[in-house]
Design a protein around this motif. Structure first.
Motif, PDB file in Angstrom:
ATOM      1  N   GLN A 235     -23.033 -92.450 -31.936  1.00  0.00           N
ATOM      2  CA  GLN A 235     -24.345 -92.154 -32.501  1.00  0.00           C
ATOM      3  C   GLN A 235     -24.529 -90.649 -32.580  1.00  0.00           C
ATOM      4  OE1 GLN A 235     -26.225 -94.339 -29.307  1.00  0.00           O
ATOM      5  NE2 GLN A 235     -27.123 -92.469 -28.451  1.00  0.00           N
ATOM      6  N   ARG A 236     -25.612 -90.236 -33.179  1.00  0.00           N
ATOM      7  CA  ARG A 236     -25.877 -88.803 -33.307  1.00  0.00           C
ATOM      8  C   ARG A 236     -25.995 -88.179 -31.920  1.00  0.00           C
ATOM      9  NH1 ARG A 236     -27.139 -88.074 -38.723  1.00  0.00           N
ATOM     10  NH2 ARG A 236     -27.915 -89.955 -39.785  1.00  0.00           N
ATOM     11  N   GLY A 237     -25.313 -87.066 -31.758  1.00  0.00           N
ATOM     12  CA  GLY A 237     -25.319 -86.396 -30.463  1.00  0.00           C
ATOM     13  C   GLY A 237     -24.059 -86.628 -29.662  1.00  0.00           C
ATOM     14  N   ASP A 238     -23.236 -87.603 -30.097  1.00  0.00           N
ATOM     15  CA  ASP A 238     -22.009 -87.909 -29.363  1.00  0.00           C
ATOM     16  C   ASP A 238     -20.849 -87.002 -29.753  1.00  0.00           C
ATOM     17  OD1 ASP A 238     -23.276 -89.930 -28.004  1.00  0.00           O
ATOM     18  OD2 ASP A 238     -22.398 -91.568 -29.185  1.00  0.00           O
ATOM     19  N   MET A 239     -20.862 -86.498 -30.977  1.00  0.00           N
ATOM     20  CA  MET A 239     -19.740 -85.708 -31.483  1.00  0.00           C
ATOM     21  C   MET A 239     -20.177 -84.259 -31.706  1.00  0.00           C
ATOM     22  SD  MET A 239     -17.199 -87.787 -31.655  1.00  0.00           S
ATOM     23  CE  MET A 239     -16.739 -89.509 -31.850  1.00  0.00           C
ATOM     24  N   VAL A 240     -19.191 -83.400 -31.929  1.00  0.00           N
ATOM     25  CA  VAL A 240     -19.525 -82.013 -32.247  1.00  0.00           C
ATOM     26  C   VAL A 240     -20.264 -81.996 -33.582  1.00  0.00           C
ATOM     27  CG1 VAL A 240     -17.615 -81.050 -30.930  1.00  0.00           C
ATOM     28  CG2 VAL A 240     -17.252 -81.673 -33.310  1.00  0.00           C
ATOM     29  N   PRO A 241     -21.182 -81.052 -33.784  1.00  0.00           N
ATOM     30  CA  PRO A 241     -22.093 -81.093 -34.943  1.00  0.00           C
ATOM     31  C   PRO A 241     -21.420 -81.215 -36.303  1.00  0.00           C
ATOM     32  CG  PRO A 241     -22.868 -79.501 -33.330  1.00  0.00           C
ATOM     33  CD  PRO A 241     -21.525 -79.961 -32.853  1.00  0.00           C
ATOM     34  N   SER A 242     -20.396 -80.412 -36.569  1.00  0.00           N
ATOM     35  CA  SER A 242     -19.805 -80.448 -37.908  1.00  0.00           C
ATOM     36  C   SER A 242     -19.135 -81.791 -38.191  1.00  0.00           C
ATOM     37  CB  SER A 242     -18.787 -79.312 -38.067  1.00  0.00           C
ATOM     38  OG  SER A 242     -17.796 -79.376 -37.048  1.00  0.00           O
ATOM     39  N   PHE A 243     -18.478 -82.360 -37.195  1.00  0.00           N
ATOM     40  CA  PHE A 243     -17.836 -83.664 -37.351  1.00  0.00           C
ATOM     41  C   PHE A 243     -18.904 -84.738 -37.568  1.00  0.00           C
ATOM     42  CE2 PHE A 243     -15.984 -87.653 -36.072  1.00  0.00           C
ATOM     43  CZ  PHE A 243     -14.643 -87.572 -36.407  1.00  0.00           C
ATOM     44  N   GLU A 244     -19.945 -84.701 -36.746  1.00  0.00           N
ATOM     45  CA  GLU A 244     -21.008 -85.702 -36.816  1.00  0.00           C
ATOM     46  C   GLU A 244     -21.734 -85.656 -38.163  1.00  0.00           C
ATOM     47  OE1 GLU A 244     -25.251 -85.498 -34.865  1.00  0.00           O
ATOM     48  OE2 GLU A 244     -23.762 -86.118 -33.380  1.00  0.00           O
ATOM     49  N   THR A 245     -22.053 -84.451 -38.625  1.00  0.00           N
ATOM     50  CA  THR A 245     -22.768 -84.304 -39.894  1.00  0.00           C
ATOM     51  C   THR A 245     -21.967 -84.894 -41.041  1.00  0.00           C
ATOM     52  OG1 THR A 245     -23.901 -82.316 -39.105  1.00  0.00           O
ATOM     53  CG2 THR A 245     -23.792 -82.650 -41.487  1.00  0.00           C
ATOM     54  N   ALA A 246     -20.682 -84.590 -41.061  1.00  0.00           N
ATOM     55  CA  ALA A 246     -19.826 -85.105 -42.129  1.00  0.00           C
ATOM     56  C   ALA A 246     -19.694 -86.619 -42.056  1.00  0.00           C
ATOM     57  CB  ALA A 246     -18.450 -84.451 -42.048  1.00  0.00           C
ATOM     58  N   ALA A 247     -19.537 -87.160 -40.851  1.00  0.00           N
ATOM     59  CA  ALA A 247     -19.330 -88.599 -40.695  1.00  0.00           C
ATOM     60  C   ALA A 247     -20.564 -89.386 -41.106  1.00  0.00           C
ATOM     61  CB  ALA A 247     -18.952 -88.914 -39.245  1.00  0.00           C
ATOM     62  N   PHE A 248     -21.738 -88.944 -40.672  1.00  0.00           N
ATOM     63  CA  PHE A 248     -22.960 -89.678 -40.975  1.00  0.00           C
ATOM     64  C   PHE A 248     -23.363 -89.567 -42.443  1.00  0.00           C
ATOM     65  CE2 PHE A 248     -23.515 -90.170 -36.439  1.00  0.00           C
ATOM     66  CZ  PHE A 248     -24.256 -91.342 -36.322  1.00  0.00           C
ATOM     67  N   ALA A 249     -22.804 -88.580 -43.163  1.00  0.00           N
ATOM     68  CA  ALA A 249     -23.126 -88.414 -44.584  1.00  0.00           C
ATOM     69  C   ALA A 249     -22.316 -89.343 -45.473  1.00  0.00           C
ATOM     70  CB  ALA A 249     -22.890 -86.965 -44.995  1.00  0.00           C
ATOM     71  N   LEU A 250     -21.290 -89.993 -44.907  1.00  0.00           N
ATOM     72  CA  LEU A 250     -20.406 -90.833 -45.708  1.00  0.00           C
ATOM     73  C   LEU A 250     -20.975 -92.230 -45.934  1.00  0.00           C
ATOM     74  CD1 LEU A 250     -17.008 -89.958 -43.961  1.00  0.00           C
ATOM     75  CD2 LEU A 250     -17.751 -89.192 -46.237  1.00  0.00           C
ATOM     76  N   GLU A 257     -14.273 -84.571 -47.009  1.00  0.00           N
ATOM     77  CA  GLU A 257     -13.466 -83.386 -47.269  1.00  0.00           C
ATOM     78  C   GLU A 257     -12.894 -82.904 -45.923  1.00  0.00           C
ATOM     79  OE1 GLU A 257     -12.773 -81.891 -50.240  1.00  0.00           O
ATOM     80  OE2 GLU A 257     -13.723 -83.663 -51.113  1.00  0.00           O
ATOM     81  N   PRO A 258     -11.897 -82.046 -45.920  1.00  0.00           N
ATOM     82  CA  PRO A 258     -11.398 -81.509 -44.655  1.00  0.00           C
ATOM     83  C   PRO A 258     -12.523 -80.816 -43.871  1.00  0.00           C
ATOM     84  CG  PRO A 258      -9.840 -81.047 -46.405  1.00  0.00           C
ATOM     85  CD  PRO A 258     -11.068 -81.610 -47.066  1.00  0.00           C
ATOM     86  N   ILE A 259     -12.639 -81.148 -42.594  1.00  0.00           N
ATOM     87  CA  ILE A 259     -13.687 -80.625 -41.725  1.00  0.00           C
ATOM     88  C   ILE A 259     -13.033 -79.852 -40.585  1.00  0.00           C
ATOM     89  CG2 ILE A 259     -15.633 -81.214 -40.225  1.00  0.00           C
ATOM     90  CD1 ILE A 259     -16.084 -81.881 -43.163  1.00  0.00           C
TER      91      ILE A 259
END
Length: 319
Positions: A235-250, A257-259
């Motif tokens: 869930q949000r808050g579990d991953m580092v911000p850039s990874f989390e933002t990209a994952a939840f946007a899919l 894209e490469p992150i």
């Protein structure tokens, strides 16, 4: 069926330790002058261990063995106190109830011969075991009589629900796969760019129809590689911000894209999305009510047994 068999104080596991029988001589404790023999303790100890999924032969630590043996003796003392209190109050168990319980136990062993054989192994015949079973049932009834508890108050249930509403909610979660190519924190810009070109090469293979999980197993440098890059739900808050933002946007099935994170370059594929859910209020309150009731019964029983002990003469000879 297994629980029914446990109720028979099985000594099967004690056969592994011959010294147990040598020790089963003498008195373990006295309760208001009534002796609890070491033999009786050994029978109860076997049952106590089986109720926890243990066996005598599996205990390697002398300290653990001693602690468990002490716990079993304390439980046996409580049973004797309850039985004596039942006798004082003239509490008798309906013989039909005893026979019903005995019938269930017999059925659990498949045949009268198996049942009789097990009784003999434990030092019982059917008549003595029937007496013992009656005492056990009387002790249970006495404990229930000593610990009447009222239903939890609705106001208390409401209060705890309001305080713990978040505990009954599950935020949105997703499941994803990823491919990681490591980049050291000490890497220079050229090294970071070189790894980026490698991850772009994998991205191009995916665009041409390559299987994400297969590429992850072959190229990913993360511990999830053997699982095709599959991550546990997060869930949000579990991953580092850039990874989390990209994952939840899919969208499910899409690849990012490469992150770049502090771990390196990632490609992320979203497998599935689990929307936020909340336990219905009525269900949550029912859960709270059951927990409160359990806590009340546990506390009431502990207090009742403490009172019985304080009014009794106890001598413990085996520790």
């Amino acid at each position: 069926m297994k629980n029914i068999k446990r109720g028979l104080l099985i000594l099967w596991c004690c056969a592994q330790v011959g010294s147990v029988w040598a020790q089963a001589v003498g008195v373990a404790a006295k309760v208001n002058g009534v002796e609890i023999s070491n033999f009786r303790l050994e029978r109860h100890f076997a049952d106590y261990l089986l109720a926890q999924g243990r066996s005598v032969g599996a205990i390697r630590s002398p300290n653990v063995y001693k602690r468990l043996k002490t716990e079993a003796l304390e439980q046996l003392i409580d049973k004797e106190l309850l039985w004596q209190e039942a006798q004082k109050r003239g509490l008798n168990v309906d013989p039909a109830r005893v026979q019903t319980a005995l019938k269930k136990l017999k059925a659990a062993f498949g045949s009268p011969e198996n049942f009789a054989r097990r009784l003999a192994q434990e030092g019982f015949d059917e008549a003595s075991y029937t007496d013992y079973l009656g005492q056990e049932l009387a002790a249970m009834m006495m404990l229930e009589a000593l610990t009447p508890v009222s239903a939890p108050l609705a106001a208390e249930v409401d209060r705890l629900y309001q305080l713990n509403m978040k505990q009954f909610e599950r935020p949105e979660q997703i499941q994803a796969r990823h491919i990681l190519l490591n980049v050291s924190s000490a890497s220079d810009k050229e090294s970071v760019a070189e790894v980026r070109q490698q991850i772009i090469g994998l991205q191009q293979q995916l665009n041409q129809g390559a299987d994400f999980a297969a590429l992850a197993r072959r190229y990913s440098q993360d511990s999830t590689a053997q699982q095709g890059g599959l991550l546990d739900n997060f869930q949000r808050g579990d991953m580092v911000p850039s990874f989390e933002t990209a994952a939840f946007a899919l969208l499910p099935g899409a690849v990012s894209e490469p992150i770049l994170t502090q771990y390196g370059w990632h490609l992320i594929k979203l497998e599935q999305r689990h929307p936020a859910v909340s336990m219905p209020e009525q269900e949550a309150k029912a859960l709270i009510k059951r927990q409160l009731a359990t806590e009340q019964v546990t506390q009431a029983r502990a207090e009742a047994l403490t009172r019985l002990r304080s009014d009794s003469e106890l001598v413990v000879l085996s520790r």
